[in-house]
Design a protein around this motif. Structure first.
Motif, PDB file in Angstrom:
ATOM      1  N   VAL A 281      -3.743  66.964  36.780  1.00 56.97           N
ATOM      2  CA  VAL A 281      -5.065  66.730  37.356  1.00 56.97           C
ATOM      3  C   VAL A 281      -4.924  66.659  38.875  1.00 56.97           C
ATOM      4  O   VAL A 281      -3.974  66.076  39.393  1.00 56.97           O
ATOM      5  CB  VAL A 281      -5.714  65.447  36.791  1.00 56.97           C
ATOM      6  CG1 VAL A 281      -4.864  64.212  37.051  1.00 56.97           C
ATOM      7  CG2 VAL A 281      -7.112  65.251  37.358  1.00 56.97           C
ATOM      8  N   GLU A 282      -5.870  67.273  39.556  1.00 50.13           N
ATOM      9  CA  GLU A 282      -5.838  67.292  41.015  1.00 50.13           C
ATOM     10  C   GLU A 282      -6.351  65.954  41.532  1.00 50.13           C
ATOM     11  O   GLU A 282      -7.521  65.638  41.403  1.00 50.13           O
ATOM     12  CB  GLU A 282      -6.710  68.444  41.529  1.00 50.13           C
ATOM     13  CG  GLU A 282      -6.633  68.630  43.024  1.00 50.13           C
ATOM     14  CD  GLU A 282      -7.531  69.774  43.500  1.00 50.13           C
ATOM     15  OE1 GLU A 282      -8.210  70.406  42.668  1.00 50.13           O
ATOM     16  OE2 GLU A 282      -7.547  70.025  44.717  1.00 50.13           O
ATOM     17  N   VAL A 283      -5.449  65.163  42.101  1.00 50.21           N
ATOM     18  CA  VAL A 283      -5.844  63.836  42.580  1.00 50.21           C
ATOM     19  C   VAL A 283      -6.097  63.810  44.080  1.00 50.21           C
ATOM     20  O   VAL A 283      -6.610  62.828  44.615  1.00 50.21           O
ATOM     21  CB  VAL A 283      -4.809  62.756  42.213  1.00 50.21           C
ATOM     22  CG1 VAL A 283      -4.811  62.489  40.722  1.00 50.21           C
ATOM     23  CG2 VAL A 283      -3.419  63.138  42.696  1.00 50.21           C
ATOM     24  N   GLY A 284      -5.712  64.889  44.761  1.00 48.94           N
ATOM     25  CA  GLY A 284      -5.976  64.931  46.193  1.00 48.94           C
ATOM     26  C   GLY A 284      -5.911  66.363  46.667  1.00 48.94           C
ATOM     27  O   GLY A 284      -5.201  67.185  46.095  1.00 48.94           O
ATOM     28  N   ASN A 285      -6.703  66.683  47.679  1.00 47.80           N
ATOM     29  CA  ASN A 285      -6.582  68.017  48.247  1.00 47.80           C
ATOM     30  C   ASN A 285      -6.642  67.945  49.766  1.00 47.80           C
ATOM     31  O   ASN A 285      -7.215  67.024  50.336  1.00 47.80           O
ATOM     32  CB  ASN A 285      -7.640  68.963  47.700  1.00 47.80           C
ATOM     33  CG  ASN A 285      -9.034  68.417  47.878  1.00 47.80           C
ATOM     34  OD1 ASN A 285      -9.362  67.865  48.916  1.00 47.80           O
ATOM     35  ND2 ASN A 285      -9.857  68.553  46.857  1.00 47.80           N
ATOM     36  N   GLY A 319     -10.123  61.131  45.331  1.00 46.21           N
ATOM     37  CA  GLY A 319     -11.180  60.481  44.553  1.00 46.21           C
ATOM     38  C   GLY A 319     -10.681  59.212  43.887  1.00 46.21           C
ATOM     39  O   GLY A 319      -9.966  59.277  42.900  1.00 46.21           O
ATOM     40  N   PRO A 320     -11.060  58.043  44.411  1.00 46.74           N
ATOM     41  CA  PRO A 320     -10.603  56.785  43.806  1.00 46.74           C
ATOM     42  C   PRO A 320     -11.015  56.638  42.347  1.00 46.74           C
ATOM     43  O   PRO A 320     -10.233  56.128  41.531  1.00 46.74           O
ATOM     44  CB  PRO A 320     -11.266  55.706  44.662  1.00 46.74           C
ATOM     45  CG  PRO A 320     -11.469  56.359  45.987  1.00 46.74           C
ATOM     46  CD  PRO A 320     -11.796  57.790  45.671  1.00 46.74           C
ATOM     47  N   THR A 321     -12.209  57.081  41.988  1.00 46.50           N
ATOM     48  CA  THR A 321     -12.607  56.938  40.586  1.00 46.50           C
ATOM     49  C   THR A 321     -11.775  57.863  39.687  1.00 46.50           C
ATOM     50  O   THR A 321     -11.398  57.490  38.587  1.00 46.50           O
ATOM     51  CB  THR A 321     -14.109  57.220  40.401  1.00 46.50           C
ATOM     52  OG1 THR A 321     -14.506  58.327  41.232  1.00 46.50           O
ATOM     53  CG2 THR A 321     -14.933  56.020  40.806  1.00 46.50           C
ATOM     54  N   ARG A 322     -11.488  59.060  40.184  1.00 49.97           N
ATOM     55  CA  ARG A 322     -10.623  59.942  39.406  1.00 49.97           C
ATOM     56  C   ARG A 322      -9.222  59.343  39.283  1.00 49.97           C
ATOM     57  O   ARG A 322      -8.582  59.449  38.237  1.00 49.97           O
ATOM     58  CB  ARG A 322     -10.555  61.326  40.036  1.00 49.97           C
ATOM     59  CG  ARG A 322      -9.597  62.255  39.318  1.00 49.97           C
ATOM     60  CD  ARG A 322      -9.580  63.642  39.871  1.00 49.97           C
ATOM     61  NE  ARG A 322     -10.684  64.442  39.353  1.00 49.97           N
ATOM     62  CZ  ARG A 322     -10.781  65.754  39.515  1.00 49.97           C
ATOM     63  NH1 ARG A 322      -9.848  66.413  40.185  1.00 49.97           N
ATOM     64  NH2 ARG A 322     -11.795  66.417  39.024  1.00 49.97           N
ATOM     65  N   LEU A 323      -8.757  58.696  40.356  1.00 51.47           N
ATOM     66  CA  LEU A 323      -7.438  58.065  40.312  1.00 51.47           C
ATOM     67  C   LEU A 323      -7.400  56.951  39.275  1.00 51.47           C
ATOM     68  O   LEU A 323      -6.408  56.787  38.560  1.00 51.47           O
ATOM     69  CB  LEU A 323      -7.077  57.497  41.680  1.00 51.47           C
ATOM     70  CG  LEU A 323      -6.509  58.517  42.653  1.00 51.47           C
ATOM     71  CD1 LEU A 323      -6.432  57.935  44.049  1.00 51.47           C
ATOM     72  CD2 LEU A 323      -5.120  58.959  42.193  1.00 51.47           C
TER      73      LEU A 323
END
Length: 437
Positions: A281-285, A319-323
């Motif tokens: 999952v992409e956690v940062g770009n 994305g903190p919520t995705r994290l």
RNA sequence: CGGAGUGUAGUGUAACGGCUAACAUUCCUGUUUUGGGAACAGGCGACUCUGGGUUCGAAUCCCAGCACUCCGACCA
């Protein structure tokens, strides 16, 4: 002297972080539940709902309840600290967007960007909810930046982004409304942009390390974007991820499937055999924006000779919520969530068994001692049977559990157990406090 | 947006076209109990997603809508 220092330390801690918050579970308004809603299949949403961390409003839209918010805030705090450490300046931009501004970069038209939430204004005209913030920030900066002396600038914010996704999925991992940290760099030329870019890149690695997913997170080469062969993204390995990446364990890098070609492998000096296919999952770009936005919106500065140049920009998202969802997907077990130390909603879960006067007294005192020591503690003071309390404790996932019962009080000890371990250990109060340092 | 599935107390499930929509759990009262979601007794809680239709009769069949989930496409 020791006591004085400890006292001072706590005062400082309170000064810097706000008051230490502790909570009695009997007063917590959220409840845990044994079963997740039948139509919620993603692991992160099931556990978050069962533990009372979130409430689902709509598909892809979640509200954060006290425990969930505390956890989310800890993620935010870590990111904020690392952004500040590299000189980031926090601001907070509006969610409602100016149509005219976005038209100037050709990103208002539905044919170009199709996931806007747009609405008519009663006063006439139209507005939309921010999908990202390059445009408004570039305009803000055009009022502030005019000289090479003003550069570089790193500006960031935490804000809810709104994206009208056709299909929300995977619980909090891909929502229509979600919290995002977006940082933008403003540099005078390509060379200094690369320095700034690398600083942010380094800060991101620290963030994922502190979040407890560092070993599973890979800098991943992806589709190039504006002016480089590749862009870089941060991908965390998990079965619930949407991306397929090819991981090079030795070099700690990966390639997104979209750039997985022989030509690119040659450019990077990697052989196909060295790579392993994984879901992630992409956690940062992180993106090089060049002068696309500064050209379109007139963000310029004057150099030492008085010559005008467009500002070179970069944008960086986490994305903190995705994290939050990613941490659950990677670290939880069959009994519930397992939070890394810095992310956990509380430092310790104090669980009291029984209602004997002595036991209650012991547990109450320990609760107050922990608070005095600056430890954030969730105190399960409810009169329930042990099994239910342990099940709740495992579900909520605070990394350290202190049990006080008639048995432990007799020995004047506390039973200490880590969430990840099966065996507990008896400790004195001093010993128990010392492991929290 | 294409495809598939599902909508029944807060939650999980049941009910042949036919009794007052059932069971478990949660919740409330009480008694007993206290080291891995206890036991007993009593009680509250549902316009069966919405709107039409078929039928003497619909949770059940048909149509439309809405919602949710999954697969795919999309994801600056």
């Amino acid at each position: 002297m020791k006591r004085f220092c400890t006292g001072l330390f706590i005062l400082l801690k309170i000064f810097f972080y706000g008051s230490i918050v502790c909570m009695k579970q009997s007063q917590l308004f959220t409840k845990t539940r044994k079963e997740a809603p039948a139509d919620e299949t993603s692991k992160n949403a099931q556990l978050l709902i069962r533990a009372g961390f979130v409430h689902k409003e709509l598909a892809g839209v979640y509200s954060y309840l006290p425990l969930g918010l505390r956890t989310l805030n800890n993620i935010v705090k870590i990111i904020r600290e690392e952004m500040n450490a590299i000189g980031g300046q926090e601001l907070f931009m509006s969610a409602l967007q100016d149509k005219e501004l976005w038209s100037r970069t050709d990103r208002w038209d539905d044919a170009k960007v199709d996931n806007w939430f747009k609405t008519e204004l009663k006063s006439g005209g139209e507005t939309g909810l921010g999908i990202t913030h390059e445009e408004p920030l570039t305009r803000i900066m055009s009022e502030q930046i005019s000289s090479y002396r003003d550069l570089p600038v790193y500006a960031y914010q935490f804000q809810n982004k709104f994206r009208n996704e056709l299909r929300a999925k995977s619980g909090v991992m891909r929502g229509k409304e979600f919290l995002m940290k977006d940082l933008y760099t403003f540099s005078k030329d390509e060379e200094s942009h690369m320095q700034d870019y690398n600083k942010v890149r380094g800060a991101y690695l620290k963030v994922f390390e502190r979040l407890g997913i560092g070993d599973k997170t890979f800098i991943t080469f992806a589709d190039g974007g504006i002016f480089s062969d590749f862009s870089e993204e941060f991908q965390t390995l998990t079965e619930s991820g949407e991306d397929i990446i090819y991981v090079h364990e030795g070099k700690k890098i990966a390639l997104n499937r979209e750039v997985y070609t022989d030509e690119n492998l040659a450019k990077l000096g990697i052989n196909r055999e060295e790579l392993v296919e994984k879901k992630a999952v992409e956690v940062g770009n992180i993106f090089h924006l060049g002068t696309r936005f500064s050209d379109a919106l007139g963000l310029k500065y004057k150099d030492e000779q008085g010559n005008e140049h467009p500002v070179v920009m970069g944008s960086y998202g986490i994305g903190p919520t995705r994290l939050l969802g990613t941490i659950i997907e990677t670290l939880s077990d069959e009994r519930g969530m397992i939070w890394p130390k810095e992310v956990s909603p509380f430092h310790v879960h104090l669980v009291r068994l029984g209602v004997n006067e002595k036991t209650v007294e012991f547990a109450d005192k320990l609760y107050s001692d922990l608070q005095k020591a600056g430890v954030e503690v969730l105190y399960d003071d409810r009169d329930l049977r042990p099994g239910e309390k342990f099940a709740d404790s495992d579900l909520i996932g605070i990394p350290v559990r202190f049990v006080v019962s008639d048995k432990t009080v007799e020995q004047n000890k506390i039973e200490v157990k880590y969430r990840t371990k099966t065996d507990a250990e008896m400790m004195s109060e001093d010993e128990a406090l010392s492991i929290l340092k």
